[in-house]
Design a protein around this motif. Structure first.
Motif, mmCIF file in Angstrom:
data_model
loop_
_atom_site.group_PDB
_atom_site.id
_atom_site.type_symbol
_atom_site.label_atom_id
_atom_site.label_comp_id
_atom_site.label_asym_id
_atom_site.label_seq_id
_atom_site.Cartn_x
_atom_site.Cartn_y
_atom_site.Cartn_z
ATOM 1 N N THR A 268 0.845 -1.192 0.000
ATOM 2 C CA THR A 268 0.000 0.000 0.000
ATOM 3 C C THR A 268 0.879 1.240 0.000
ATOM 4 O O THR A 268 1.735 1.399 0.869
ATOM 5 C CB THR A 268 -0.911 0.011 1.234
ATOM 6 N N PRO B 69 0.259 5.199 0.146
ATOM 7 C CA PRO B 69 -0.770 6.236 0.296
ATOM 8 C C PRO B 69 -0.707 7.270 -0.826
ATOM 9 O O PRO B 69 0.357 7.538 -1.390
ATOM 10 C CB PRO B 69 -0.436 6.862 1.657
ATOM 11 N N VAL C 32 2.856 -1.080 4.616
ATOM 12 C CA VAL C 32 2.397 0.210 4.103
ATOM 13 C C VAL C 32 3.606 1.119 3.979
ATOM 14 O O VAL C 32 4.413 1.224 4.907
ATOM 15 C CB VAL C 32 1.349 0.850 5.041
ATOM 16 N N ARG D 180 5.854 4.390 4.026
ATOM 17 C CA ARG D 180 5.869 5.577 4.885
ATOM 18 C C ARG D 180 6.858 6.589 4.323
ATOM 19 O O ARG D 180 7.704 6.246 3.476
ATOM 20 C CB ARG D 180 6.261 5.189 6.312
ATOM 21 N N ALA E 78 -6.319 7.598 6.592
ATOM 22 C CA ALA E 78 -5.617 6.471 7.216
ATOM 23 C C ALA E 78 -6.564 5.696 8.116
ATOM 24 O O ALA E 78 -7.205 6.279 9.001
ATOM 25 C CB ALA E 78 -4.427 6.992 8.022
ATOM 26 N N ASN E 79 -6.611 4.371 7.929
ATOM 27 C CA ASN E 79 -7.477 3.525 8.731
ATOM 28 C C ASN E 79 -6.701 2.466 9.507
ATOM 29 O O ASN E 79 -6.844 2.348 10.718
ATOM 30 C CB ASN E 79 -8.530 2.861 7.842
ATOM 31 N N SER E 80 -5.885 1.697 8.834
ATOM 32 C CA SER E 80 -5.136 0.628 9.497
ATOM 33 C C SER E 80 -3.973 1.213 10.290
ATOM 34 O O SER E 80 -3.641 2.394 10.183
ATOM 35 C CB SER E 80 -4.601 -0.357 8.456
ATOM 36 N N GLU F 85 -1.295 2.581 7.961
ATOM 37 C CA GLU F 85 -1.664 3.859 7.351
ATOM 38 C C GLU F 85 -1.614 4.989 8.367
ATOM 39 O O GLU F 85 -1.193 6.110 8.043
ATOM 40 C CB GLU F 85 -3.054 3.746 6.729
ATOM 41 N N ARG F 86 -2.024 4.718 9.616
ATOM 42 C CA ARG F 86 -1.975 5.754 10.654
ATOM 43 C C ARG F 86 -0.524 6.106 11.000
ATOM 44 O O ARG F 86 -0.201 7.279 11.221
ATOM 45 C CB ARG F 86 -2.716 5.282 11.910
ATOM 46 N N ALA G 212 1.997 5.894 8.915
ATOM 47 C CA ALA G 212 2.501 6.659 7.775
ATOM 48 C C ALA G 212 2.001 8.103 7.821
ATOM 49 O O ALA G 212 2.750 9.043 7.543
ATOM 50 C CB ALA G 212 2.081 5.987 6.471
ATOM 51 N N ALA G 213 0.716 8.287 8.198
ATOM 52 C CA ALA G 213 0.152 9.632 8.279
ATOM 53 C C ALA G 213 0.837 10.443 9.380
ATOM 54 O O ALA G 213 1.168 11.626 9.193
ATOM 55 C CB ALA G 213 -1.353 9.550 8.529
#
Length: 462
Positions: free
Chosen positions: A274, A276, A331, A333, A426-428, A431-432, A434-435
């Motif tokens: 993934t 983003p 994911v 980053r 961001a959900n997982s 992803e959070r 990375a955000a």
């Protein structure tokens, strides 16, 4: 090629009875293009960024029945555009069954087909050729010969008893074999000038010359080509008589707006993890900054393949980390962006005065792209609580060997981080993480917090 089926005529007599109308390849393309324009259909699927510039010029050239050469720097989608031309051909077209040149049953041109047509009359068998078989592409290389493109005397046929003057001793090359089709020549200037001369008669008189005699074959082909601008390549040039025979010379370009650059990356890249959207935006901005930089040789250009390869490298970095640290769903980053410089710097050609500064230039432009993306995506969020927490609490440690869960465990529980996650979709956990890392990197580039790189590849925000 497929033979006739129950719903298609099997002989030339049946073909005439069906009311089939013979068109030249240029007339066929013209009618199908005009029909698509009237119906509002887009025949240029997968072509991004040329809608208001290159495509209208190409459409006018095809309607005019012109042979076309596309001029542009590397990685501008010239070959991709040429390959879409076959969509404008009829899906199926009749040919004389077994003919070497795929001639139309109404108009045989080779001696063998003319003889068969005279002998069999309306019983001449018909086969059906799909449009994908009517497009041929040749990469012009220095070792390309006249025999490859036009043809040559076949010694096997001579050994069978035919005389050298017999036209049936010829083994036809790519161009005559694409009779009633499209011939695309990539990197035309790389073709030796003496080989380019062999195309002159094909494009104007529509016949071919092999060895010591001329075959009056009424060839029906659309000849298209791609080339780099002459001020860039020193490998060769398009000779003036050949350039004069192309009816249209169209300049291509790199994506002009950011959204088009991102769309090309999404469309062409194969990502194993993934990545983003905001990281793809960073890479798109980075590519566009490289194209504007005075440190980069703009005559060479920065190919769209650079941005595509960069996105795949970032994804591969996430997969690499996931394999080492046992992350089930890797994911990408912001920490993975640095791998782009390490892996792909050889794809960029710099001005001679920048020797030794290549890494410095790339790092500077990547920081600018990251800062611009963070400002665009996270603008308006009050980061004061996060800055205060990082300043007063423990440093936040990230890096290529830090899992997403470990990074999230170091972060303070703040509403601003929830807002960042929501803004960046961001959900997982991955992803959070990375955000949050994107927010920290943005604050660092805005000089609101510090960042220190450790010897072990860790990055410490504090």
């Amino acid at each position: 090629m497929v033979t006739a089926t129950q719903d298609r005529p099997a002989t030339v007599g049946e073909l005439r009875a069906s009311g089939h109308r013979q068109l030249s390849v240029k007339q066929e393309i013209r009618e199908n293009l005009l029909a698509a324009l009237r119906d509002g259909r887009d025949p240029w699927q997968g072509i991004v960024g040329f809608e208001d510039t290159v495509i209208p010029q190409l459409e006018r050239a095809l309607i005019a029945g012109h042979d076309v050469v596309l001029l542009g720097e590397r990685g501008q989608g010239k070959t991709r555009l040429l390959r879409t031309l076959s969509v404008l051909l009829d899906e199926w077209t009749p040919v004389i069954e077994g003919s070497e040149l795929g001639e139309h049953p109404y108009e045989p041109i080779s001696p063998a087909s003319v003889r068969r047509a005279a002998e069999l009359g309306d019983d001449l068998p018909v086969a059906w050729r799909h449009r994908s078989e009517r497009y041929a592409e040749k990469l012009a290389t220095p070792d390309t010969s006249v025999a490859d493109l036009i043809g040559d005397v076949d010694p096997v046929k001579v050994a069978e008893g035919r005389s050298l003057g017999d036209p049936e001793t010829i083994h036809f090359g790519l161009v005559p074999r694409m009779h009633r089709g499209i011939v695309a020549i990539n990197e035309l200037p790389d073709l030796a000038e003496r080989i380019q001369v062999s195309l002159l008669n094909v494009m104007e008189e529509r016949d071919i010359q092999v060895r010591g005699y001329t075959l009056r074959l009424d060839l029906d082909v659309l000849l298209v080509a791609s080339a780099n601008p002459e001020d860039y390549t020193n490998r060769g040039r398009i000779i003036t008589p050949l350039k004069d025979r192309f009816g249209a010379e169209i300049r291509t370009h790199y994506p002009l707006i950011l959204d088009h650059e991102i769309a090309v990356i999404r469309q062409e890249s194969h990502l194993d993890a993934t990545v983003p959207d905001y990281l793809l935006e960073v890479l798109a901005r980075f590519t566009q900054l490289l194209r504007e930089s005075t440190s980069v040789d703009q005559r060479s250009g920065v190919s769209a393949r650079f941005a595509i390869a960069a996105s795949e490298t970032v994804a591969a970095s996430a997969v690499h980390r996931g394999a080492i640290l046992s992350e089930a769903e890797p994911v990408a980053r912001p920490v993975d962006l640095g791998t782009v410089i390490e892996v792909l710097r050889g794809k960029i050609e710099f001005e001679s005065g920048e020797e030794g500064r290549e890494i410095e230039v790339l790092e500077h432009l990547l920081r600018r792209a990251t800062a611009d993306t963070a400002r665009e995506r996270l603008g308006g969020i009050d980061f004061a609580p996060l800055v205060a927490a990082v300043d007063q609490g423990d440093p936040v440690i990230t890096g290529e060997r830090i899992t997403a869960k470990a990074l999230l465990a170091e972060l303070p529980e703040l509403a601003v981080l929830d807002e960042v996650a929501k803004r960046l979709g961001a959900n997982s956990d991955g992803e959070r993480a990375a955000a949050a890392e994107m927010a920290l990197e943005g604050l660092y580039l805005a000089r609101r917090i510090s960042k220190v790189a450790g010897d072990d590849g860790q990055l410490v925000y504090g």
